[in-house]
Design a protein around this motif. Structure first.
Motif, mmCIF file in Angstrom:
data_model
loop_
_atom_site.group_PDB
_atom_site.id
_atom_site.type_symbol
_atom_site.label_atom_id
_atom_site.label_comp_id
_atom_site.label_asym_id
_atom_site.label_seq_id
_atom_site.Cartn_x
_atom_site.Cartn_y
_atom_site.Cartn_z
ATOM 1 N N TYR A 294 -8.665 16.066 12.349
ATOM 2 C CA TYR A 294 -8.927 14.769 11.730
ATOM 3 C C TYR A 294 -7.590 14.140 11.333
ATOM 4 O O TYR A 294 -6.678 14.843 10.883
ATOM 5 C CB TYR A 294 -9.808 14.918 10.485
ATOM 6 N N TYR A 295 -7.506 12.822 11.491
ATOM 7 C CA TYR A 295 -6.299 12.091 11.120
ATOM 8 C C TYR A 295 -6.683 10.987 10.134
ATOM 9 O O TYR A 295 -7.557 10.165 10.419
ATOM 10 C CB TYR A 295 -5.620 11.488 12.347
ATOM 11 N N VAL A 296 -6.023 10.994 8.982
ATOM 12 C CA VAL A 296 -6.265 10.004 7.938
ATOM 13 C C VAL A 296 -5.020 9.126 7.834
ATOM 14 O O VAL A 296 -3.923 9.631 7.584
ATOM 15 C CB VAL A 296 -6.559 10.675 6.582
ATOM 16 N N THR A 297 -5.201 7.825 8.033
ATOM 17 C CA THR A 297 -4.085 6.880 7.937
ATOM 18 C C THR A 297 -4.258 6.028 6.688
ATOM 19 O O THR A 297 -5.212 5.254 6.574
ATOM 20 C CB THR A 297 -4.013 5.970 9.176
ATOM 21 N N ILE A 298 -3.331 6.209 5.738
ATOM 22 C CA ILE A 298 -3.323 5.420 4.507
ATOM 23 C C ILE A 298 -2.335 4.277 4.723
ATOM 24 O O ILE A 298 -1.163 4.520 5.017
ATOM 25 C CB ILE A 298 -2.916 6.280 3.306
ATOM 26 N N PRO A 299 -2.761 3.033 4.622
ATOM 27 C CA PRO A 299 -1.898 1.921 5.019
ATOM 28 C C PRO A 299 -0.738 1.683 4.074
ATOM 29 O O PRO A 299 -0.737 2.144 2.920
ATOM 30 C CB PRO A 299 -2.855 0.721 5.010
ATOM 31 N N ALA A 300 0.249 0.978 4.580
ATOM 32 C CA ALA A 300 1.386 0.571 3.754
ATOM 33 C C ALA A 300 0.941 -0.488 2.749
ATOM 34 O O ALA A 300 -0.055 -1.185 2.946
ATOM 35 C CB ALA A 300 2.500 0.013 4.641
ATOM 36 N N GLY A 301 1.692 -0.564 1.647
ATOM 37 C CA GLY A 301 1.507 -1.663 0.708
ATOM 38 C C GLY A 301 0.376 -1.520 -0.276
ATOM 39 O O GLY A 301 -0.072 -2.522 -0.850
ATOM 40 N N ILE A 302 -0.096 -0.291 -0.560
ATOM 41 C CA ILE A 302 -1.177 -0.167 -1.546
ATOM 42 C C ILE A 302 -0.641 0.086 -2.951
ATOM 43 O O ILE A 302 -1.335 -0.161 -3.930
ATOM 44 C CB ILE A 302 -2.187 0.927 -1.152
ATOM 45 N N VAL A 303 0.617 0.579 -3.060
ATOM 46 C CA VAL A 303 1.240 0.760 -4.373
ATOM 47 C C VAL A 303 2.702 0.333 -4.289
ATOM 48 O O VAL A 303 3.280 0.245 -3.200
ATOM 49 C CB VAL A 303 1.162 2.221 -4.876
ATOM 50 N N LYS A 304 3.299 0.100 -5.453
ATOM 51 C CA LYS A 304 4.709 -0.273 -5.509
ATOM 52 C C LYS A 304 5.360 0.369 -6.720
ATOM 53 O O LYS A 304 4.677 0.823 -7.651
ATOM 54 C CB LYS A 304 4.858 -1.791 -5.591
ATOM 55 N N ASN A 305 6.710 0.401 -6.718
ATOM 56 C CA ASN A 305 7.443 0.896 -7.877
ATOM 57 C C ASN A 305 7.913 -0.274 -8.719
ATOM 58 O O ASN A 305 7.572 -1.440 -8.453
ATOM 59 C CB ASN A 305 8.610 1.793 -7.453
ATOM 60 N N ALA A 306 8.715 0.004 -9.743
ATOM 61 C CA ALA A 306 9.157 -1.042 -10.660
ATOM 62 C C ALA A 306 10.014 -2.101 -9.970
ATOM 63 O O ALA A 306 10.037 -3.268 -10.399
ATOM 64 C CB ALA A 306 9.928 -0.420 -11.823
ATOM 65 N N GLU A 307 10.718 -1.726 -8.909
ATOM 66 C CA GLU A 307 11.556 -2.681 -8.183
ATOM 67 C C GLU A 307 10.763 -3.517 -7.191
ATOM 68 O O GLU A 307 11.306 -4.446 -6.582
ATOM 69 C CB GLU A 307 12.669 -1.942 -7.441
ATOM 70 N N GLY A 308 9.501 -3.182 -6.984
ATOM 71 C CA GLY A 308 8.681 -3.928 -6.040
ATOM 72 C C GLY A 308 8.657 -3.348 -4.645
ATOM 73 O O GLY A 308 8.044 -3.923 -3.742
ATOM 74 N N SER A 309 9.312 -2.202 -4.428
ATOM 75 C CA SER A 309 9.267 -1.558 -3.116
ATOM 76 C C SER A 309 7.875 -0.980 -2.881
ATOM 77 O O SER A 309 7.294 -0.348 -3.770
ATOM 78 C CB SER A 309 10.308 -0.444 -3.027
ATOM 79 N N LEU A 310 7.352 -1.176 -1.681
ATOM 80 C CA LEU A 310 6.007 -0.743 -1.335
ATOM 81 C C LEU A 310 6.022 0.583 -0.579
ATOM 82 O O LEU A 310 7.020 0.932 0.051
ATOM 83 C CB LEU A 310 5.334 -1.810 -0.470
ATOM 84 N N ASN A 311 4.907 1.299 -0.659
ATOM 85 C CA ASN A 311 4.779 2.522 0.133
ATOM 86 C C ASN A 311 4.693 2.187 1.610
ATOM 87 O O ASN A 311 4.243 1.093 1.990
ATOM 88 C CB ASN A 311 3.544 3.310 -0.282
ATOM 89 N N GLN A 312 5.160 3.086 2.457
ATOM 90 C CA GLN A 312 4.967 2.904 3.880
ATOM 91 C C GLN A 312 3.723 3.668 4.323
ATOM 92 O O GLN A 312 3.151 4.447 3.559
ATOM 93 C CB GLN A 312 6.184 3.359 4.681
ATOM 94 N N LYS A 313 3.285 3.414 5.542
ATOM 95 C CA LYS A 313 2.077 4.050 6.060
ATOM 96 C C LYS A 313 2.204 5.572 6.008
ATOM 97 O O LYS A 313 3.255 6.126 6.313
ATOM 98 C CB LYS A 313 1.847 3.582 7.500
ATOM 99 N N ILE A 314 1.113 6.234 5.610
ATOM 100 C CA ILE A 314 1.069 7.693 5.539
ATOM 101 C C ILE A 314 -0.013 8.191 6.489
ATOM 102 O O ILE A 314 -1.171 7.763 6.402
ATOM 103 C CB ILE A 314 0.765 8.171 4.105
#
Length: 402
Positions: A294-314
């Motif tokens: 099974y492959y689970v793809t969590i998309p980019a941009g669902i959380v960010k840090n204090a600087e506003g940088s977003l997560n990349q796809k996992i």
């Protein structure tokens, strides 16, 4: 196409498979400069548009792949790449007139000679999902001046000798390679640093995760809550992310749906992402078949840090494993009762629990440490609340409405 042909059909003068899901050939003598591929088409066959004079092609959402030489040596100068695309074949766009290319987010590889000798190509964007770029991929793209690499990890450049380097025949001194803030050294110490001198950090960074629980390649009975740990506090951007699950193969696997979609909640450095039930009242684990990938793809941009940088796809890979005996999580008899805002959390057999209370936007309101037996929390205002219980490797999430 003769009446009764069971292999092919003509749609407005263009040859498709009988089902309409493969475009087989576009007529070389057509004079139109623009063409829209029919809805429902999944792929463009080998050489289907090769040597044509088409300048613009509109691709429908749902398209999956372009086969080898699909547009090679054509006049193509403009084309859109829907999110659904996962594959470009060898030399699919070689010797075209494209000036800007943004590769699809869900592709993992750029194959041999895909854009070779496209001498008008000036700008290239490589998303984080691209893992390898094969030999000759951009060979002879002499107008190339900027490459935007969006991934924290540099894509591997595969070649045997200098002449078949993916970027051979390009004046590297005229190319600026833009990489995420904080990851310049990773690119400089890779093959990218050997090929290109002008590696520049962009203003935007990546909020890169440290770990996931379950870990990648884990064997388990069902896909439930996935806990992602980041190096610093995370704030929620998207509470209902478009997580995708497929079984069998990563790119061509069978989609696995759940009625309630997916939900996400952030607390400190941890983010929980889980399949929700049809009422979105809590987790609804997805059962897994024994021995199936099974492959689970969590998309980019669902959380960010204090600087506003977003997560990349996992992208996470799991393997189904059916255990004998009683399911330990079910035997815990863990549940929550709500008496007009007084929340009694019955922990069952769970011990040394951390019980956390979140509001609908994912902000932590209250927490209890080292709990067992029954824990009690109170909410004053009406609204949606989330309770998360963590005991060792066990995570349970409940949705409460006051």
């Amino acid at each position: 196409v003769e009446t009764g042909n069971t292999a092919c059909q003509a749609i407005n003068g263009v040859l498709y498979s009988a089902e309409g899901n493969i475009l087989l050939a576009y007529p070389l003598n057509a004079t139109a400069t623009e063409y829209t591929i029919a809805d429902g088409c999944l792929g463009v066959g080998e050489g289907a548009f090769a040597h044509t004079t088409l300048q613009k092609v509109i691709v429908p959402e749902g398209m999956r792949a372009f086969d080898d030489n699909a547009f090679s040596e054509s006049s193509l100068a403009e084309i859109n790449f829907p999110e659904s695309l996962v594959l470009f074949g060898n030399q699919a766009f070689a010797k075209t007139q494209l000036t800007t290319v943004v590769l699809p987010e869900n592709m993992t590889n750029v194959y041999e000679g895909t854009f070779a000798q496209s001498t008008k190509l000036q700008s290239l964007t490589i998303p984080s999902g691209i893992r390898t770029i094969e030999s000759y991929a951009f060979n002879g793209c002499t107008a190339l001046t900027e490459i935007h690499c969006l991934g924290a990890e540099p894509a591997t450049l595969n070649y045997y000798e200098g002449y078949d380097h993916p970027f051979n025949g390009i004046d590297a001194s005229q190319v600026k390679v833009y990489v995420p803030k904080g990851f310049k050294s990773a690119y400089e110490s890779s093959e990218w640093g050997y090929q290109f001198d002008n590696i520049i950090e962009s203003n935007t960074g990546i909020f890169l995760q440290e770990s996931t629980n379950p870990a990648n390649d884990a064997e388990m009975e069902s896909i439930g809550t996935i806990e992602i740990t980041f190096p610093e506090n995370a704030s929620l951007v998207e509470q209902f992310p478009s997580v995708k699950v497929v079984k069998g193969q990563e790119l061509y696997g069978e989609p696995v749906e759940n009625a309630g979609g997916w939900m996400a909640f952030a607390s400190g450095k941890k983010v929980n992402v889980f399949p929700a039930d049809e009422y979105q009242e809590g987790p609804q684990p997805i059962p897994m078949e024994d021995g199936v990938d099974y492959y689970v793809t969590i998309p980019a941009g669902i959380v960010k840090n204090a600087e506003g940088s977003l997560n990349q796809k996992i992208v996470l890979h799991f393997v189904g494993k059916i255990e004998s005996g009683v399911d330990q999580i079910e035997s815990n008899d863990c549940f929550v009762t709500n008496n007009n805002g007084t929340l009694n959390i019955v922990l069952g057999n769970l011990t040394d629990c951390t019980v956390e209370l979140f509001n609908a936007t994912g902000n932590l309101i209250n927490s209890i440490s080292h709990a067992q037996g029954t824990a009690t929390l109170h909410v004053e205002s009406n609204g949606l609340y989330i309770i998360r219980i963590v005991s060792g490797d066990t995570i349970k999430t409940f949705k409460i409405v006051k």
